[in-house]
Design a protein around this motif. Structure first.
Motif, PDB file in Angstrom:
ATOM      1  N   VAL A 187       0.832  -1.197   0.000  1.00 24.53           N
ATOM      2  CA  VAL A 187       0.000   0.000   0.000  1.00 24.53           C
ATOM      3  C   VAL A 187       0.870   1.252   0.000  1.00 24.53           C
ATOM      4  O   VAL A 187       0.594   2.219  -0.719  1.00 24.53           O
ATOM      5  N   ARG A 188       1.913   1.242   0.782  1.00 23.77           N
ATOM      6  CA  ARG A 188       2.808   2.396   0.819  1.00 23.77           C
ATOM      7  C   ARG A 188       3.486   2.617  -0.525  1.00 23.77           C
ATOM      8  O   ARG A 188       3.640   3.761  -0.982  1.00 23.77           O
ATOM      9  N   ARG A 201       2.354   1.720  -3.511  1.00 21.15           N
ATOM     10  CA  ARG A 201       1.371   2.230  -4.480  1.00 21.15           C
ATOM     11  C   ARG A 201       1.011   3.677  -4.164  1.00 21.15           C
ATOM     12  O   ARG A 201       0.886   4.505  -5.079  1.00 21.15           O
ATOM     13  N   ASP A 202       0.868   4.005  -2.885  1.00 21.11           N
ATOM     14  CA  ASP A 202       0.504   5.367  -2.512  1.00 21.11           C
ATOM     15  C   ASP A 202       1.525   6.378  -3.041  1.00 21.11           C
ATOM     16  O   ASP A 202       1.156   7.481  -3.446  1.00 21.11           O
ATOM     17  N   SER A 203       2.782   5.984  -3.058  1.00 17.74           N
ATOM     18  CA  SER A 203       3.828   6.909  -3.522  1.00 17.74           C
ATOM     19  C   SER A 203       3.726   7.196  -5.014  1.00 17.74           C
ATOM     20  O   SER A 203       4.338   8.150  -5.507  1.00 17.74           O
ATOM     21  N   LEU A 206       0.573   7.381  -6.648  1.00 20.01           N
ATOM     22  CA  LEU A 206      -0.751   7.889  -6.989  1.00 20.01           C
ATOM     23  C   LEU A 206      -0.707   9.361  -7.381  1.00 20.01           C
ATOM     24  O   LEU A 206       0.197  10.099  -6.976  1.00 20.01           O
ATOM     25  N   GLU A 232      -4.881   8.422   4.056  1.00 18.70           N
ATOM     26  CA  GLU A 232      -3.790   7.549   3.638  1.00 18.70           C
ATOM     27  C   GLU A 232      -3.421   6.576   4.755  1.00 18.70           C
ATOM     28  O   GLU A 232      -3.159   5.395   4.518  1.00 18.70           O
ATOM     29  N   ALA A 290      -6.011   3.796   4.894  1.00 18.92           N
ATOM     30  CA  ALA A 290      -5.794   2.791   3.852  1.00 18.92           C
ATOM     31  C   ALA A 290      -4.695   1.811   4.270  1.00 18.92           C
ATOM     32  O   ALA A 290      -4.815   0.593   4.070  1.00 18.92           O
ATOM     33  N   GLU A 291      -3.635   2.342   4.869  1.00 19.42           N
ATOM     34  CA  GLU A 291      -2.562   1.480   5.352  1.00 19.42           C
ATOM     35  C   GLU A 291      -3.051   0.569   6.472  1.00 19.42           C
ATOM     36  O   GLU A 291      -2.750  -0.633   6.491  1.00 19.42           O
ATOM     37  N   HIS A 344      -7.649   4.875  -2.438  1.00 16.19           N
ATOM     38  CA  HIS A 344      -6.372   4.212  -2.715  1.00 16.19           C
ATOM     39  C   HIS A 344      -6.493   3.253  -3.900  1.00 16.19           C
ATOM     40  O   HIS A 344      -5.613   3.206  -4.769  1.00 16.19           O
ATOM     41  N   THR A 353      -2.280   5.914 -11.013  1.00 15.61           N
ATOM     42  CA  THR A 353      -0.897   6.280 -10.735  1.00 15.61           C
ATOM     43  C   THR A 353      -0.453   7.328 -11.753  1.00 15.61           C
ATOM     44  O   THR A 353      -1.118   7.554 -12.771  1.00 15.61           O
TER      45      THR A 353
END
Length: 340
Positions: free
Chosen positions: A31-32, A34-36, A38, A49, A52-53, A325, A330
């Motif tokens: 998740v971290r 992918r978050d980076s 987005l 955020e 979501a984690e 998320h 991306t």
């Protein structure tokens, strides 16, 4: 999940708490990562955020998802309610269970608007527990069995569980649990609940003082629960434990549901890591409890209804965090330039 018939009932509960798993670190890292990527500045969605984690870490799902959320309301009755500690009579217990079934309560509307399932568990509302000022609420076997009953609320593939309760007099019972667990004075933990006047508040304080005096220094969280707690608090504590073992994230509602969480915390301070605390109740002691547990609630709307109302609102936020998320493109997918 079942309790054995050979050991003492509470021994089974303690063994379950000892076997609680930790977070899914692999899911969390995915998740971290992918978050980076987005299409947003890092950290720009703040606590969404983090949610979501949290959802991925405790469900093991990546991307995180919420497909079958449910509010579980545990309804019970308390003998202490006959001592003038509430502004409403005990007859309201059964009447409100019927109101839930008819779809007329606040929680029904909140579940409908947020597309959340709702189940109501009637914990013998026609049979109040003894008044905690004079007798133990439950014996060990009944308390453990009620916790086990709460564990069964996860049946059916629920992937997000919201705790709710209903029981006239249960803010008095919850205050007694907090006082027994955390000490201080009875006045530190009581509030006006359903709206008692000054005389009712004085009776509430006296009831909590008498109940905790009967503990005679008892420090075991499960013993405190069975002696001065209630069936709904026991069932919710069991549900919190089962949810951890089955990797189902939990949303805790307000003052009374936090009493169940506090029992688990007192057994294992990391035992609430899979729990999100919805709101700060208008019961003045709730903020103190959350601070003691090291938890930050999502919001403070001045609510004190119970029923899982705050948890249902928070579930909408959790669903939003999940969809944010999972559904956001991306930079590479959208052809958007990243940070230079």
């Amino acid at each position: 999940m079942s309790l054995s018939e050979t050991a003492l009932p509470f021994d089974d509960i303690r063994n379950l708490v000892k076997s609680m798993p930790g977070p899914d670190e692999e899911a969390l890292q995915k998740v971290r990562d992918r978050d980076s990527q987005l299409t947003k500045p890092a950290g720009s969605l703040g606590r969404l955020e983090e949610i979501a984690e949290w959802l991925a870490a405790w469900s093991g799902n990546t991307p995180p998802k919420v497909s079958r959320p449910m509010v579980a309301i545990f309804a019970s009755a308390h003998g202490v309610a006959d001592e003038g500690v509430s502004a409403f009579p005990s007859a309201v217990n059964k009447q409100m269970v019927e109101n839930f079934a008819a779809g007329g309560a606040a929680i029904n509307q909140l579940c409908r608007v947020n597309d959340i399932g709702l189940k109501v568990f009637d914990l013998a509302v026609d049979m109040p527990t003894p008044s905690i000022t004079r007798e133990d609420a439950m014996d060990e076997a009944n308390c453990a069995a009620t916790m086990a009953y709460g564990m069964e609320a996860l049946a059916g593939g629920i992937d997000l569980i919201c705790l709710g309760e209903m029981g006239i007099g249960n803010t008095t019972v919850a205050a007694a649990v907090f006082h027994g667990l955390f000490g201080g004075e009875a006045s530190d933990w009581i509030g006006r609940g359903t709206g008692v006047d000054d005389d009712g508040l004085a009776r509430k304080r006296e009831a909590v003082e008498k109940a905790v005096a009967r503990l005679n220094g008892e420090t075991d969280p499960l013993e405190i629960l069975r002696k001065v707690g209630g069936r709904e608090i026991a069932a919710m504590a069991g549900l919190i434990i089962a949810a951890r073992l089955q990797r189902v994230p939990v949303i805790v509602d307000g003052f009374v549901t936090t009493a169940a969480a506090a029992v688990v915390y007192a057994m294992n301070p990391s035992g609430l890591d899979h729990c999100l605390f919805a709101h700060v109740s208008a019961e003045h002691a709730h903020g103190r409890v959350l601070e003691r547990l090291g938890k930050d609630a999502l919001f403070d709307f001045g609510m004190r209804l119970g029923e899982g109302s705050g948890a249902a609102l928070a579930a909408g936020v959790v669903k939003a965090a999940s969809e944010m998320h999972s559904g956001m493109a991306t930079f590479a997918d959208a052809g958007v330039s990243g940070k230079s």
